[in-house]
Motif scaffolding. Structure first.
Motif, mmCIF file in Angstrom:
data_model
loop_
_atom_site.group_PDB
_atom_site.id
_atom_site.type_symbol
_atom_site.label_atom_id
_atom_site.label_comp_id
_atom_site.label_asym_id
_atom_site.label_seq_id
_atom_site.Cartn_x
_atom_site.Cartn_y
_atom_site.Cartn_z
ATOM 1 N N ILE A 107 0.857 -1.193 0.000
ATOM 2 C CA ILE A 107 0.000 0.000 0.000
ATOM 3 C C ILE A 107 0.890 1.240 0.000
ATOM 4 O O ILE A 107 1.818 1.343 0.803
ATOM 5 N N HIS A 108 0.627 2.153 -0.915
ATOM 6 C CA HIS A 108 1.364 3.417 -0.964
ATOM 7 C C HIS A 108 0.399 4.535 -0.569
ATOM 8 O O HIS A 108 -0.597 4.743 -1.257
ATOM 9 N N VAL A 109 0.691 5.192 0.542
ATOM 10 C CA VAL A 109 -0.219 6.221 1.056
ATOM 11 C C VAL A 109 0.358 7.619 0.810
ATOM 12 O O VAL A 109 1.531 7.865 1.125
ATOM 13 N N PHE A 110 -0.450 8.490 0.243
ATOM 14 C CA PHE A 110 -0.006 9.864 0.009
ATOM 15 C C PHE A 110 -1.026 10.851 0.566
ATOM 16 O O PHE A 110 -2.224 10.677 0.373
ATOM 17 N N ASN A 111 -0.513 11.851 1.239
ATOM 18 C CA ASN A 111 -1.369 12.911 1.748
ATOM 19 C C ASN A 111 -1.054 14.175 0.954
ATOM 20 O O ASN A 111 0.051 14.712 1.037
ATOM 21 N N ILE A 112 -1.991 14.621 0.164
ATOM 22 C CA ILE A 112 -1.780 15.832 -0.642
ATOM 23 C C ILE A 112 -1.956 17.047 0.248
ATOM 24 O O ILE A 112 -2.993 17.226 0.883
ATOM 25 N N LEU A 197 1.827 23.468 -4.748
ATOM 26 C CA LEU A 197 0.759 24.403 -5.061
ATOM 27 C C LEU A 197 -0.039 23.937 -6.261
ATOM 28 O O LEU A 197 -1.203 24.255 -6.406
ATOM 29 N N TYR A 198 0.609 23.183 -7.154
ATOM 30 C CA TYR A 198 -0.069 22.761 -8.375
ATOM 31 C C TYR A 198 -0.086 21.247 -8.488
ATOM 32 O O TYR A 198 0.788 20.568 -7.963
ATOM 33 N N SER A 199 -1.065 20.736 -9.202
ATOM 34 C CA SER A 199 -1.211 19.298 -9.355
ATOM 35 C C SER A 199 0.043 18.654 -9.943
ATOM 36 O O SER A 199 0.436 17.573 -9.517
ATOM 37 N N GLU A 200 0.702 19.331 -10.908
ATOM 38 C CA GLU A 200 1.894 18.731 -11.542
ATOM 39 C C GLU A 200 2.979 18.484 -10.497
ATOM 40 O O GLU A 200 3.657 17.460 -10.527
ATOM 41 N N GLU A 201 3.113 19.457 -9.597
ATOM 42 C CA GLU A 201 4.123 19.352 -8.550
ATOM 43 C C GLU A 201 3.828 18.147 -7.653
ATOM 44 O O GLU A 201 4.715 17.361 -7.322
ATOM 45 N N VAL A 202 2.557 18.018 -7.261
ATOM 46 C CA VAL A 202 2.135 16.925 -6.388
ATOM 47 C C VAL A 202 2.351 15.587 -7.087
ATOM 48 O O VAL A 202 2.899 14.634 -6.509
ATOM 49 N N ILE A 203 1.956 15.522 -8.363
ATOM 50 C CA ILE A 203 2.083 14.268 -9.118
ATOM 51 C C ILE A 203 3.553 13.884 -9.258
ATOM 52 O O ILE A 203 3.912 12.716 -9.057
ATOM 53 N N ASN A 204 4.420 14.850 -9.564
ATOM 54 C CA ASN A 204 5.846 14.546 -9.688
ATOM 55 C C ASN A 204 6.400 13.949 -8.406
ATOM 56 O O ASN A 204 7.203 13.019 -8.449
ATOM 57 N N LYS A 205 5.957 14.488 -7.267
ATOM 58 C CA LYS A 205 6.447 13.961 -5.990
ATOM 59 C C LYS A 205 5.980 12.523 -5.784
ATOM 60 O O LYS A 205 6.740 11.652 -5.373
ATOM 61 N N ILE A 206 4.713 12.265 -6.082
ATOM 62 C CA ILE A 206 4.150 10.924 -5.894
ATOM 63 C C ILE A 206 4.850 9.921 -6.833
ATOM 64 O O ILE A 206 5.294 8.856 -6.400
ATOM 65 N N VAL A 207 4.984 10.303 -8.082
ATOM 66 C CA VAL A 207 5.645 9.422 -9.060
ATOM 67 C C VAL A 207 7.093 9.159 -8.629
ATOM 68 O O VAL A 207 7.573 8.036 -8.724
ATOM 69 N N GLY A 208 7.749 10.206 -8.106
ATOM 70 C CA GLY A 208 9.127 10.052 -7.627
ATOM 71 C C GLY A 208 9.227 8.987 -6.545
ATOM 72 O O GLY A 208 10.127 8.141 -6.577
ATOM 73 N N VAL A 209 8.274 8.981 -5.616
ATOM 74 C CA VAL A 209 8.290 7.981 -4.534
ATOM 75 C C VAL A 209 7.967 6.598 -5.103
ATOM 76 O O VAL A 209 8.652 5.616 -4.791
ATOM 77 N N LEU A 210 6.972 6.520 -5.952
ATOM 78 C CA LEU A 210 6.528 5.217 -6.476
ATOM 79 C C LEU A 210 7.593 4.549 -7.355
ATOM 80 O O LEU A 210 7.696 3.333 -7.408
ATOM 81 N N GLU A 211 8.373 5.375 -8.063
ATOM 82 C CA GLU A 211 9.299 4.796 -9.044
ATOM 83 C C GLU A 211 10.750 4.831 -8.580
ATOM 84 O O GLU A 211 11.654 4.601 -9.368
ATOM 85 N N LYS A 212 10.921 5.101 -7.279
ATOM 86 C CA LYS A 212 12.288 5.193 -6.736
ATOM 87 C C LYS A 212 12.996 3.852 -6.799
ATOM 88 O O LYS A 212 14.187 3.770 -7.062
ATOM 89 N N LYS A 213 12.180 2.781 -6.550
ATOM 90 C CA LYS A 213 12.830 1.465 -6.469
ATOM 91 C C LYS A 213 13.166 0.910 -7.855
ATOM 92 O O LYS A 213 12.434 1.070 -8.770
#
Ligand SMILES: [Zn+2]
Length: 213
Positions: A107-112, A197-213
């Protein structure tokens, strides 16, 4: 892949969810949608759900968990799914742990996280079309003609609960409601904050965590 998204009203959770689902080819599983579908289809669960909703009560954990479990058991969820509106309580979070364990998935949990003043400004600038339901934002997505709907030409309206004081109350209530569940994931080191502040910023952070491995 099981993604759980938390985010107060006005953080752009819908947009983030949509883009993540497209990127990973997984369905967006929204508890609100599931409950509404059950009510509309008058299923056995739907009849029970309607009683609680009509009486103004929260739908009990067992019922919510049961319908979510049923939904994520469908074939389109074979590769994973994104949860929106679930888990709402620690009890539901424990049930989700069981579902993930049965599937052998993580489970990957993200709090925006968006600053409160930004949310307030954004929601105050929101206008909706009372006729066709189209949503506009005077800052990001203004209508082409002054205060008229691009799709149907109706005069746009300002929702009563998109005003300052009411937004602040909603944000406080949201914070209070989600705190126990976020604490549950926080203690297990499972929750990541996706601020921006923007959705792109939030998405980049989430993708960064998900694809780190
Ligand atoms: Zn319209």
């Amino acid at each position: 892949m099981i993604i759980v998204l938390f985010g107060a009203p006005g953080v752009g959770k819908g947009t983030v969810a949509e883009i993540l689902c497209r990127r990973y080819g997984i369905p967006h599983v929204s508890t609100g949608d599931i409950l509404r579908t059950h009510i509309a289809k008058k299923t056995e669960a739907g009849e029970k759900i309607r009683e609680f909703v009509d009486a103004g009560f929260l739908v009990p954990d067992e019922i919510v968990t049961e319908v979510v479990r049923d939904r994520v058991g469908k074939t389109d969820c074979a590769k994973g799914f994104l949860l929106d509106g679930f888990p709402r309580t620690v009890e539901q979070a424990r049930e989700l742990d069981k579902i993930a364990a049965e599937r052998g998935e993580k489970i990957h949990v993200f709090n925006i996280d968006v600053p409160e003043d930004v949310i307030v400004r954004r929601l105050c600038a929101r206008r909706i079309c009372p006729k066709c339901g189209a949503i506009y934002n005077l800052e990001f997505r203004p209508p082409k003609k002054d205060m008229l709907c691009d799709c149907c030409g109706a005069a746009l309206a300002h929702r009563h609960d998109d005003r300052d004081e009411i937004i602040k109350v909603r944000l406080r209530e949201y914070g209070k409601m989600t705190k126990p569940v976020l604490d549950y994931y926080g203690k297990k080191g499972m929750a990541a904050h996706a601020s921006g502040l923007y959705s792109e910023e939030v998405i980049n952070k989430i993708v960064g965590v998900l694809e780190k491995k």
